[in-house]
Design a protein around this motif. Structure first.
Motif, PDB file in Angstrom:
ATOM      1  N   UNK A 186       0.851  -1.187   0.000  1.00 47.28           N
ATOM      2  CA  UNK A 186       0.000   0.000   0.000  1.00 47.28           C
ATOM      3  C   UNK A 186       0.889   1.241   0.000  1.00 47.28           C
ATOM      4  N   UNK A 187       0.695   2.110  -0.965  1.00 50.17           N
ATOM      5  CA  UNK A 187       1.452   3.369  -1.004  1.00 50.17           C
ATOM      6  C   UNK A 187       0.884   4.313   0.046  1.00 50.17           C
ATOM      7  N   UNK A 188       1.753   4.865   0.869  1.00 47.00           N
ATOM      8  CA  UNK A 188       1.307   5.786   1.919  1.00 47.00           C
ATOM      9  C   UNK A 188       2.009   7.132   1.745  1.00 47.00           C
ATOM     10  N   UNK A 189       1.216   8.181   1.679  1.00 55.59           N
ATOM     11  CA  UNK A 189       1.735   9.543   1.535  1.00 55.59           C
ATOM     12  C   UNK A 189       1.263  10.356   2.727  1.00 55.59           C
ATOM     13  N   UNK A 190       2.169  11.072   3.360  1.00 56.09           N
ATOM     14  CA  UNK A 190       1.821  11.936   4.479  1.00 56.09           C
ATOM     15  C   UNK A 190       1.865  13.386   4.019  1.00 56.09           C
ATOM     16  N   UNK A 191       0.736  14.082   4.143  1.00 64.15           N
ATOM     17  CA  UNK A 191       0.657  15.491   3.769  1.00 64.15           C
ATOM     18  C   UNK A 191       1.282  16.327   4.876  1.00 64.15           C
ATOM     19  N   UNK A 252       6.072  15.132  15.852  1.00 59.90           N
ATOM     20  CA  UNK A 252       7.032  14.194  15.242  1.00 59.90           C
ATOM     21  C   UNK A 252       6.339  13.006  14.583  1.00 59.90           C
ATOM     22  N   UNK A 253       5.054  13.163  14.274  1.00 58.49           N
ATOM     23  CA  UNK A 253       4.345  12.126  13.513  1.00 58.49           C
ATOM     24  C   UNK A 253       4.952  11.992  12.122  1.00 58.49           C
ATOM     25  N   UNK A 254       5.534  13.065  11.600  1.00 61.82           N
ATOM     26  CA  UNK A 254       6.189  12.989  10.295  1.00 61.82           C
ATOM     27  C   UNK A 254       7.273  11.929  10.296  1.00 61.82           C
ATOM     28  N   UNK A 255       8.073  11.920  11.357  1.00 68.12           N
ATOM     29  CA  UNK A 255       9.127  10.907  11.479  1.00 68.12           C
ATOM     30  C   UNK A 255       8.525   9.520  11.636  1.00 68.12           C
ATOM     31  N   UNK A 256       7.472   9.428  12.435  1.00 70.90           N
ATOM     32  CA  UNK A 256       6.829   8.127  12.642  1.00 70.90           C
ATOM     33  C   UNK A 256       6.236   7.553  11.376  1.00 70.90           C
ATOM     34  N   UNK A 257       5.646   8.416  10.552  1.00 72.74           N
ATOM     35  CA  UNK A 257       5.082   7.933   9.291  1.00 72.74           C
ATOM     36  C   UNK A 257       6.176   7.380   8.383  1.00 72.74           C
ATOM     37  N   UNK A 258       7.312   8.065   8.345  1.00 69.45           N
ATOM     38  CA  UNK A 258       8.422   7.597   7.514  1.00 69.45           C
ATOM     39  C   UNK A 258       9.034   6.315   8.070  1.00 69.45           C
ATOM     40  N   UNK A 259       9.253   6.281   9.396  1.00 72.80           N
ATOM     41  CA  UNK A 259       9.951   5.157  10.022  1.00 72.80           C
ATOM     42  C   UNK A 259       9.107   3.893  10.093  1.00 72.80           C
ATOM     43  N   UNK A 260       7.853   4.022  10.511  1.00 74.24           N
ATOM     44  CA  UNK A 260       7.030   2.853  10.804  1.00 74.24           C
ATOM     45  C   UNK A 260       6.080   2.455   9.673  1.00 74.24           C
ATOM     46  N   UNK A 261       5.789   3.413   8.789  1.00 78.59           N
ATOM     47  CA  UNK A 261       4.837   3.132   7.714  1.00 78.59           C
ATOM     48  C   UNK A 261       5.463   3.229   6.327  1.00 78.59           C
ATOM     49  N   UNK A 262       6.729   3.633   6.264  1.00 79.25           N
ATOM     50  CA  UNK A 262       7.381   3.777   4.963  1.00 79.25           C
ATOM     51  C   UNK A 262       6.759   4.859   4.120  1.00 79.25           C
ATOM     52  N   UNK A 263       6.169   5.851   4.775  1.00 81.99           N
ATOM     53  CA  UNK A 263       5.455   6.907   4.063  1.00 81.99           C
ATOM     54  C   UNK A 263       6.408   7.903   3.428  1.00 81.99           C
ATOM     55  N   UNK A 264       5.921   8.512   2.369  1.00 78.46           N
ATOM     56  CA  UNK A 264       6.619   9.621   1.716  1.00 78.46           C
ATOM     57  C   UNK A 264       5.971  10.914   2.183  1.00 78.46           C
ATOM     58  N   UNK A 265       6.791  11.831   2.717  1.00 73.83           N
ATOM     59  CA  UNK A 265       6.274  13.120   3.146  1.00 73.83           C
ATOM     60  C   UNK A 265       6.218  14.053   1.943  1.00 73.83           C
ATOM     61  N   UNK A 266       5.075  14.704   1.759  1.00 76.52           N
ATOM     62  CA  UNK A 266       4.870  15.529   0.576  1.00 76.52           C
ATOM     63  C   UNK A 266       4.055  16.765   0.953  1.00 76.52           C
TER      64      UNK A 266
END
Length: 381
Positions: A186-191, A252-266
């Motif tokens: 699943x592709x995950x993107x964090x706004x 610091x949810x931005x870091x958590x999304x990247x670390x734990x969910x493999x999300x791309x911050x955009x």
């Protein structure tokens, strides 16, 4: 004009992006009754983001029982768009500051419910999940959300626990092996529209902690906890996220999304433009109207107005910005695709006075712009 596209950001504290579309669209209909009006309310990742995407794309709101910021059950929701292939989650729906009410305490609050929403969407078979980071009551580095999807956090006694902002300093080890397999593929993107690091003077705790109820001593305590979390992430997950732009977003949810969910911050606007297939939407458009509450030097860093203008420029579509106010130093915008900028304020009034007139002033400004365009078209024709 035969076709216009409306894609404004909100005027914070006065007008929602949906309301702005309604006002400008109404004026377009008066002057150009045969004109096609396409409205795309801009979501910034905070409260209301799901509704903005649903208004722009259609779809449905799915309601799910999840945990609130204090681990209590509540009804949360996410949006399904793009034929059910994309889910939109706003963390404010279950971890938002208004939900804390008079209990604001970032030492105790959790993002656990956000993880539950993400997992519910993934279990429904979506291919992509957009997570809006904004308006949170939390400072747990996304550990709560991670725990909800099976990531395990151990203390120095070997016991598992769900870290909150007040206990991130107790994390001794992170185990990703139990992360729910339904998230795979699943592709995950964090706004995320801010570039703050995880910790330090510009980090999550120092910049955003006070509005979440943290006094100076608590801010320092939270900051040390996030610094420790960054070290454990580097140690166990081989990710150095401490100063990644946006890693400090939403506690610091931005870091958590990247670390734990493999999300791309955009950036939020880039996410919106990609999701609505903006290049297709503006094909054949005569004009694009965008705007924000205050256009200033920060606007030039790629937020809504400039994000829209850059893409419109590729297709040679004029972009008119209608803003609550416009500062000096915005001239570079004209080289980025902006055609003209108009401020809605008609008199030199303090914001405390003019804010109550925002809808009226916006309508009058849009009306005058459209009168000018109509006169020019009549002269040509």
């Amino acid at each position: 004009m035969k076709k216009v596209v409306l894609i404004p950001d909100s005027f914070k504290g006065t007008l929602s992006s949906a309301r702005i579309c309604e006002i400008i669209g109404g004026r377009v209909a008066e002057h150009f009754p045969d004109c096609q009006v396409v409205s795309i309310p801009v979501a910034d990742g905070g409260e209301g983001s799901v509704d903005c995407f649903l208004a722009a794309l259609g779809g449905e709101k799915v309601r799910v029982t999840v945990k609130n910021p204090f681990f209590e059950e509540m009804e949360g929701f996410y949006g399904l768009v793009d034929g059910g292939e994309t889910a939109v989650v706003e963390m404010a729906a279950c971890a938002g500051l208004p939900l804390a009410e008079d209990r604001k305490d970032p030492r105790r609050t959790t993002t656990y419910g956000v993880g539950e929403l993400i997992l519910a969407a993934a279990a429904g078979g979506v291919k992509k999940i957009i997570v809006g980071l904004g308006g949170s009551a939390t400072n747990d580095g996304g550990c709560g959300a991670a725990a909800a999807v099976g990531v395990k956090f151990y203390n120095n006694k070997g016991k598992t626990f769900v870290p909150t902002g007040g206990t991130t300093h107790q994390i001794a080890r992170i185990d990703m092996s139990g992360r729910d397999r339904r998230l795979e593929g699943v592709e995950i993107v964090a706004m995320c529209d801010i570039d703050n690091p995880m910790y330090g003077p510009a980090g999550a705790a120092y910049v955003f902690g006070p509005q979440k109820g943290a006094d100076p001593e608590t801010v320092r305590f939270l900051d040390e906890g996030i610094k420790h979390l960054a070290q454990v992430i580097r140690q166990d997950l081989s990710r150095d996220l401490a100063f990644m732009p946006g890693s400090g977003a939403a506690g610091a949810m931005g870091a958590g999304m990247a670390a734990f969910f493999g999300a791309r911050l955009q950036m939020g606007i880039e996410t919106v433009l990609d999701t609505v297939r903006f290049a297709d939407v503006i094909a054949g458009a005569d004009m694009i109207f965008t705007g924000e509450g205050r256009m200033d030097s920060q606007s030039l860093r790629g937020k809504a107005v400039i994000g829209v203008a850059r893409r419109a420029r590729l297709q040679n579509v004029p972009v008119v910005v209608i803003a609550g106010g416009a500062d000096d130093g915005i001239d570079p915008a004209y080289g980025m695709g902006v055609t003209a900028v108009f401020s809605i304020n008609r008199l030199p009034e303090d914001f405390s006075v003019s804010r109550s007139k925002s809808a009226e002033n916006l309508a009058l400004t849009a009306d005058n712009i459209l009168r000018l365009i109509k006169a020019a078209e009549e002269m040509k024709g």
